[in-house]
Motif scaffolding. Structure first.
Motif, PDB file in Angstrom:
ATOM      1  N   MET A  16       0.840  -1.195   0.000  1.00 29.44           N
ATOM      2  CA  MET A  16       0.000   0.000   0.000  1.00 29.44           C
ATOM      3  C   MET A  16       0.869   1.236   0.000  1.00 29.44           C
ATOM      4  O   MET A  16       1.832   1.340   0.748  1.00 29.44           O
ATOM      5  CB  MET A  16      -0.890  -0.012   1.248  1.00 29.44           C
ATOM      6  CG  MET A  16      -1.724   1.233   1.450  1.00 29.44           C
ATOM      7  SD  MET A  16      -2.741   1.025   2.906  1.00 29.44           S
ATOM      8  CE  MET A  16      -2.706   2.670   3.533  1.00 29.44           C
ATOM      9  N   SER A  17       0.572   2.210  -0.804  1.00 28.74           N
ATOM     10  CA  SER A  17       1.336   3.440  -0.855  1.00 28.74           C
ATOM     11  C   SER A  17       1.188   4.198   0.453  1.00 28.74           C
ATOM     12  O   SER A  17       0.139   4.229   1.077  1.00 28.74           O
ATOM     13  CB  SER A  17       0.839   4.326  -2.014  1.00 28.74           C
ATOM     14  OG  SER A  17       1.433   5.595  -1.950  1.00 28.74           O
ATOM     15  N   THR A  18       2.294   4.837   0.878  1.00 26.40           N
ATOM     16  CA  THR A  18       2.262   5.555   2.152  1.00 26.40           C
ATOM     17  C   THR A  18       1.657   6.932   2.029  1.00 26.40           C
ATOM     18  O   THR A  18       1.423   7.597   3.027  1.00 26.40           O
ATOM     19  CB  THR A  18       3.692   5.685   2.708  1.00 26.40           C
ATOM     20  OG1 THR A  18       4.502   6.354   1.735  1.00 26.40           O
ATOM     21  CG2 THR A  18       4.277   4.311   3.010  1.00 26.40           C
ATOM     22  N   ASN A  19       1.396   7.365   0.806  1.00 28.12           N
ATOM     23  CA  ASN A  19       0.811   8.691   0.639  1.00 28.12           C
ATOM     24  C   ASN A  19      -0.157   8.726  -0.531  1.00 28.12           C
ATOM     25  O   ASN A  19       0.032   9.455  -1.500  1.00 28.12           O
ATOM     26  CB  ASN A  19       1.925   9.727   0.429  1.00 28.12           C
ATOM     27  CG  ASN A  19       1.386  11.146   0.485  1.00 28.12           C
ATOM     28  OD1 ASN A  19       0.406  11.400   1.162  1.00 28.12           O
ATOM     29  ND2 ASN A  19       2.030  12.049  -0.242  1.00 28.12           N
ATOM     30  N   PRO A  20      -1.214   7.900  -0.486  1.00 31.19           N
ATOM     31  CA  PRO A  20      -2.171   7.864  -1.583  1.00 31.19           C
ATOM     32  C   PRO A  20      -3.014   9.121  -1.622  1.00 31.19           C
ATOM     33  O   PRO A  20      -3.142   9.838  -0.632  1.00 31.19           O
ATOM     34  CB  PRO A  20      -3.035   6.633  -1.255  1.00 31.19           C
ATOM     35  CG  PRO A  20      -2.963   6.538   0.234  1.00 31.19           C
ATOM     36  CD  PRO A  20      -1.600   7.018   0.620  1.00 31.19           C
ATOM     37  N   LYS A  21      -3.616   9.361  -2.773  1.00 29.28           N
ATOM     38  CA  LYS A  21      -4.509  10.501  -2.892  1.00 29.28           C
ATOM     39  C   LYS A  21      -5.778  10.234  -2.094  1.00 29.28           C
ATOM     40  O   LYS A  21      -6.243   9.105  -2.010  1.00 29.28           O
ATOM     41  CB  LYS A  21      -4.871  10.743  -4.359  1.00 29.28           C
ATOM     42  CG  LYS A  21      -3.673  11.138  -5.210  1.00 29.28           C
ATOM     43  CD  LYS A  21      -4.101  11.342  -6.650  1.00 29.28           C
ATOM     44  CE  LYS A  21      -2.910  11.731  -7.511  1.00 29.28           C
ATOM     45  NZ  LYS A  21      -3.298  11.917  -8.941  1.00 29.28           N
ATOM     46  N   PRO A  22      -6.352  11.282  -1.488  1.00 30.07           N
ATOM     47  CA  PRO A  22      -7.590  11.077  -0.716  1.00 30.07           C
ATOM     48  C   PRO A  22      -8.713  10.541  -1.588  1.00 30.07           C
ATOM     49  O   PRO A  22      -8.845  10.911  -2.743  1.00 30.07           O
ATOM     50  CB  PRO A  22      -7.909  12.496  -0.201  1.00 30.07           C
ATOM     51  CG  PRO A  22      -6.605  13.226  -0.239  1.00 30.07           C
ATOM     52  CD  PRO A  22      -5.864  12.662  -1.418  1.00 30.07           C
ATOM     53  N   ASP A  23      -9.518   9.642  -1.012  1.00 27.63           N
ATOM     54  CA  ASP A  23     -10.677   9.080  -1.710  1.00 27.63           C
ATOM     55  C   ASP A  23     -11.864   9.992  -1.458  1.00 27.63           C
ATOM     56  O   ASP A  23     -12.768   9.677  -0.691  1.00 27.63           O
ATOM     57  CB  ASP A  23     -10.975   7.656  -1.215  1.00 27.63           C
ATOM     58  CG  ASP A  23      -9.804   6.727  -1.454  1.00 27.63           C
ATOM     59  OD1 ASP A  23      -9.156   6.894  -2.497  1.00 27.63           O
ATOM     60  OD2 ASP A  23      -9.555   5.863  -0.607  1.00 27.63           O
ATOM     61  N   LEU A  24     -11.883  11.129  -2.085  1.00 25.63           N
ATOM     62  CA  LEU A  24     -12.894  12.133  -1.798  1.00 25.63           C
ATOM     63  C   LEU A  24     -14.295  11.671  -2.152  1.00 25.63           C
ATOM     64  O   LEU A  24     -15.275  12.155  -1.598  1.00 25.63           O
ATOM     65  CB  LEU A  24     -12.568  13.429  -2.552  1.00 25.63           C
ATOM     66  CG  LEU A  24     -11.222  14.075  -2.163  1.00 25.63           C
ATOM     67  CD1 LEU A  24     -11.002  15.325  -2.993  1.00 25.63           C
ATOM     68  CD2 LEU A  24     -11.192  14.420  -0.682  1.00 25.63           C
ATOM     69  N   ALA A  25     -14.388  10.699  -3.081  1.00 21.35           N
ATOM     70  CA  ALA A  25     -15.717  10.251  -3.513  1.00 21.35           C
ATOM     71  C   ALA A  25     -16.486   9.585  -2.395  1.00 21.35           C
ATOM     72  O   ALA A  25     -17.702   9.505  -2.426  1.00 21.35           O
ATOM     73  CB  ALA A  25     -15.578   9.289  -4.693  1.00 21.35           C
ATOM     74  N   GLN A  32       1.620   2.700   9.358  1.00 17.45           N
ATOM     75  CA  GLN A  32       2.808   3.159   8.654  1.00 17.45           C
ATOM     76  C   GLN A  32       2.517   4.397   7.824  1.00 17.45           C
ATOM     77  O   GLN A  32       3.334   5.318   7.749  1.00 17.45           O
ATOM     78  CB  GLN A  32       3.341   2.043   7.757  1.00 17.45           C
ATOM     79  CG  GLN A  32       3.963   0.878   8.518  1.00 17.45           C
ATOM     80  CD  GLN A  32       4.360  -0.269   7.604  1.00 17.45           C
ATOM     81  OE1 GLN A  32       4.062  -0.261   6.404  1.00 17.45           O
ATOM     82  NE2 GLN A  32       5.032  -1.268   8.166  1.00 17.45           N
ATOM     83  N   ALA A  33       1.342   4.424   7.205  1.00 17.65           N
ATOM     84  CA  ALA A  33       0.982   5.572   6.375  1.00 17.65           C
ATOM     85  C   ALA A  33       0.817   6.843   7.204  1.00 17.65           C
ATOM     86  O   ALA A  33       1.092   7.951   6.730  1.00 17.65           O
ATOM     87  CB  ALA A  33      -0.306   5.281   5.612  1.00 17.65           C
ATOM     88  N   VAL A  34       0.367   6.680   8.451  1.00 20.00           N
ATOM     89  CA  VAL A  34       0.112   7.842   9.305  1.00 20.00           C
ATOM     90  C   VAL A  34       1.310   8.170  10.195  1.00 20.00           C
ATOM     91  O   VAL A  34       1.427   9.275  10.708  1.00 20.00           O
ATOM     92  CB  VAL A  34      -1.148   7.591  10.173  1.00 20.00           C
ATOM     93  CG1 VAL A  34      -1.454   8.767  11.079  1.00 20.00           C
ATOM     94  CG2 VAL A  34      -2.348   7.319   9.284  1.00 20.00           C
ATOM     95  N   GLY A  35       2.197   7.194  10.356  1.00 25.64           N
ATOM     96  CA  GLY A  35       3.337   7.399  11.236  1.00 25.64           C
ATOM     97  C   GLY A  35       3.045   7.066  12.677  1.00 25.64           C
ATOM     98  O   GLY A  35       3.526   7.731  13.599  1.00 25.64           O
ATOM     99  N   THR A  36       2.235   6.015  12.891  1.00 19.27           N
ATOM    100  CA  THR A  36       1.903   5.600  14.252  1.00 19.27           C
ATOM    101  C   THR A  36       1.823   4.076  14.294  1.00 19.27           C
ATOM    102  O   THR A  36       2.157   3.400  13.322  1.00 19.27           O
ATOM    103  CB  THR A  36       0.571   6.235  14.706  1.00 19.27           C
ATOM    104  OG1 THR A  36       0.368   5.958  16.089  1.00 19.27           O
ATOM    105  CG2 THR A  36      -0.601   5.694  13.908  1.00 19.27           C
ATOM    106  N   SER A  37       1.367   3.530  15.399  1.00 22.35           N
ATOM    107  CA  SER A  37       1.340   2.078  15.573  1.00 22.35           C
ATOM    108  C   SER A  37       0.009   1.482  15.135  1.00 22.35           C
ATOM    109  O   SER A  37      -1.009   2.179  15.057  1.00 22.35           O
ATOM    110  CB  SER A  37       1.594   1.724  17.039  1.00 22.35           C
ATOM    111  OG  SER A  37       0.517   2.169  17.843  1.00 22.35           O
TER     112      SER A  37
END
Length: 317
Positions: free
Chosen positions: A1-10, A60-65
């Motif tokens: 999973m990408s660590t910085n995906p684009k927001p799923d605004l839909a 990991q994406a957010v930088g927490t556990s």
């Protein structure tokens, strides 16, 4: 999973109900600690990615556990991350085309074939754990008693839900219990309901979608006095007042695992409970099945002992 995906605004819309993920985040965000606040915002803004991710990947994406991810899910009012994923999954089912959902599943699992095992087995474990957590033991015991005491069990399921219904009817028959499958839709359903009696039990497999056929089955069962067992993911609160027992069978949030996966396991539990109530009857049915199978075996194979005159030599076809 990408660590910085684009927001799923839909996923976030102005028409979200009060119980939606975005509404829960909005209502509880200010009271959360900073780490949980970051997780909550990520869950809200990347919902379509979250549904295919593990707690570790989200952390990991957010930088927490991963523990913070699970804790945030609970603070948002869910039982855990699997429950949150199910909520998002229901939104996707109603608001996304099947072809789009398929591509999302493929993208979420990744292109490496070996990684598919991890994703599928991880979700399978989550579904079974959540189903067990939600299972009311007293209602399960009552469902077993209903099946064990029924004159006949009628298993109803349409589409993919027919698979666990067929499994139940076949296995009950092997335990020496009268049972039959009703899987027709439309006018043909009426024929399947004609023989329903007060002493019977109806088992409905209805994961998430309420159909006219379900209402007809329940109305007729109530009119004749038959007891009903509903095995479902999300229709329990809708139909609880019209059925005798509701048993949970958690649906797939991502579509990685089969629709009837949880239902089949719940069915296995019911069958074992019925067999335990009358072991002699169950073993007699199992032995009769073995004998009948031996008579159907091709010539030249081990057919086991057979009574003289009990079967004739098959003719050439």
């Amino acid at each position: 999973m990408s660590t910085n995906p684009k927001p799923d605004l839909a996923v976030r819309t102005d028409t979200d109900p009060e119980d939606s993920l975005s509404a829960r985040v909005e209502n509880r965000l200010s009271a959360m600690p900073p780490a949980e606040r970051r997780v909550a915002e990520y869950l809200r803004d990347h919902a379509q990615s979250v549904i295919f991710a593990t707690a570790e990947e989200i952390g990991q994406a957010v930088g927490t556990s991963d523990a913070t991810v699970v804790r945030t899910s609970k603070n948002l009012g869910y039982s855990g991350l699997p429950d949150l994923k199910r909520s998002i999954g229901q939104h996707m089912i109603h608001g996304t085309r099947p072809s789009v959902r398929l591509n999302q599943r493929i993208d979420g699992a990744g292109q490496e074939t070996a990684s598919l095992l991890d994703h599928v087995f991880s979700e399978a474990g989550e579904r079974l754990t959540e189903t067990l957590r939600l299972m009311p033991q007293d209602q399960f015991v009552r469902a077993v008693d209903i099946l064990a005491g029924a004159r006949e069990a009628v298993a109803f399921g349409m589409g993919l839900a027919e698979l666990p219904a067929r499994f139940l009817s076949m296995k009950l028959s092997r335990l020496g219990r009268p049972a039959r499958l009703v899987g027709a839709a439309g006018f043909l359903l009426a024929d399947g309901l004609l023989g329903l009696r007060e002493q019977d039990a109806v088992v409905l497999y209805a994961p998430a979608r309420r159909t006219r056929e379900i209402d007809v089955v329940l109305d007729h069962a109530q009119s004749v006095g038959a007891q009903t067992i509903l095995i479902t993911d999300s229709l329990g609160s809708v139909l609880s007042g019209r059925v005798t027992v509701v048993l949970p069978a958690v649906h797939s949030a991502t579509g990685y695992t089969a629709e009837g996966f949880s239902s089949l396991l719940v069915t296995d539990c019911l069958l074992l409970g019925v067999a335990a109530q009358d072991r002699d009857r169950a073993t007699t049915g199992s032995e009769l099945l073995r004998v009948l199978r031996s008579r159907l075996a091709p010539e030249g194979t081990d057919r086991g002992p057979r009574r003289r005159g009990s079967a004739t030599k098959p003719t050439d076809r």
